[in-house]
Design an enzyme around this catalytic site. Structure first.
Site, short mmCIF file in Angstrom:
data_model
loop_
_atom_site.label_atom_id
_atom_site.label_comp_id
_atom_site.label_asym_id
_atom_site.label_seq_id
_atom_site.Cartn_x
_atom_site.Cartn_y
_atom_site.Cartn_z
N LYS A 204 126.12 -37.81 63.04
CA LYS A 204 124.75 -37.00 62.31
C LYS A 204 123.83 -38.25 62.50
CE LYS A 204 126.09 -32.67 61.26
NZ LYS A 204 126.40 -31.70 59.97
N ARG A 245 135.28 -32.04 60.85
CA ARG A 245 134.80 -31.68 62.14
C ARG A 245 134.25 -32.71 62.73
NH1 ARG A 245 130.12 -29.94 64.16
NH2 ARG A 245 130.01 -28.14 65.32
N1 PMM Z 1 126.92 -28.91 62.01
C1 PMM Z 1 126.58 -28.76 63.09
C2 PMM Z 1 127.12 -27.54 63.93
N2 PMM Z 1 128.17 -26.89 63.11
N3 PMM Z 1 129.37 -26.38 61.10
C3 PMM Z 1 129.73 -26.53 59.95
N4 PMM Z 1 130.62 -25.87 59.17
N5 PMM Z 1 129.42 -27.79 59.17
C4 PMM Z 1 128.44 -28.71 59.74
O1 PMM Z 1 127.96 -29.46 59.18
C5 PMM Z 1 128.00 -28.45 61.08
C6 PMM Z 1 128.33 -27.20 61.66
C7 PMM Z 1 125.68 -29.69 63.87
O2 PMM Z 1 126.32 -30.76 64.49
P1 PMM Z 1 126.60 -30.70 65.90
O3 PMM Z 1 125.59 -30.41 66.76
O4 PMM Z 1 127.41 -31.95 66.22
O5 PMM Z 1 127.57 -29.35 66.30
#
Ligand code: PMM
Length: 267
Positions: A204, A245
């Site tokens: 991030k 994640r």
């Molecule tokens: N952040 C992103 C996408 N999905 N889901 C959860 N549960 N928590 C998060 O902080 C989250 C998510 C955005 O990041 P990406 O673009 O790397 O998927």
């Protein structure tokens, strides 16, 4: 949890896995590298992002979920839409990851309940196009826990098993970089709320800012934030998070093993 973004515009890997075949192969690779869950998403939630139409999100996500589930991968679907959650669950998804915590589409929690599936409820204050206007807190950790409680109640009222509710502080969602660091430093308070906790710090922007070039001030590119991500994974896992994640699995697997070993020593 390994991430497969089937999007043209995600901040960290947008466009890389946009065709179904590439996305499926990437998901299989993440699972082979040790991810317990592969999270498939078709909507970018980066600050300022516009939403794709529901049909487009379905077109992106469902074939990828179906193939990965058929190959034996535990799949989570990253969606705020009840219809996408429903179709993904029918296609074999095991879990729903709703970054809006059930707020964006009031039917989503019922879909999850009907499928007896686990759900991730993330702390959220509005869609990506305007969420940063709401990054205003006196005490970010206390407030996000207080705002998650009614979301948990709504899930249970819709019929979701309370034992299948996972919470997530939502790093970067209506949060400044300072808020993100404060949340990460106070993870034990979030774990103490009594639900399994999922954290997604991977690549991030607050990491890009921390790692900015000291001479030019240019932010470190997303794909070069994985070592810092793994460093954070160690502390998040030591603090007792249930799931982390990430975009890149191997270094984070190692970090989780280090944390587990250290944690075993401490108890
Ligand atoms: N952040 C992103 C996408 N999905 N889901 C959860 N549960 N928590 C998060 O902080 C989250 C998510 C955005 O990041 P990406 O673009 O790397 O998927």
């Amino acid at each position: 949890m390994g991430v497969v973004n089937v999007t043209p515009d995600s901040f960290s890997d947008g466009g890389l896995w946009f065709d179904a075949e590439g996305a499926i192969n990437h998901g299989l690779r993440l699972a082979a590298q040790g991810a317990d869950i592969v999270d498939v998403g078709g909507e970018s939630t980066r600050p300022g992002a516009e939403r794709p139409p529901a049909e487009e999100e379905l077109r992106r996500v469902v074939p990828v979920v179906r193939e990965l589930a058929a190959a034996g991968v535990t799949v989570s679907v990253d969606t705020m839409r009840a219809e996408v959650a429903h179709q993904a669950l029918v296609a074999g998804a095991h879990m729903v990851n709703d970054v809006s915590g059930g707020l964006a589409d009031r039917d989503l929690l019922r879909v999850v309940a009907d499928a007896r599936a686990p759900v991730v409820l993330m702390h959220w204050r509005g869609h990506a196009s305007h969420m940063q206007e709401h990054a205003d807190y006196d005490d970010v950790v206390t407030e996000l826990i207080a705002e998650l409680r009614p979301r948990i109640d709504a899930a249970v009222a819709a019929g979701v098993d309370p034992g299948r509710v996972v919470i997530d502080p939502g790093l970067g969602f209506a949060k400044t970089w300072e808020h993100n660091w404060s949340i990460l430093a106070r993870m034990p308070e979030i774990v103490a709320a009594g639900f399994p906790v999922l954290v997604a710090a991977s690549r991030k922007t607050f990491l890009g800012e921390l790692l900015a070039d000291p001479h030019t001030g240019a932010r470190r590119a997303p794909a070069q934030r994985d070592a810092a991500t793994a460093a954070l994974t160690t502390t998040i896992a030591l603090d007792g998070a249930w799931c982390i994640r990430v975009h890149e699995v191997p270094a984070n697997m190692d970090a989780v093993l280090v944390a587990a070993r250290l944690g075993a020593e401490a108890h």
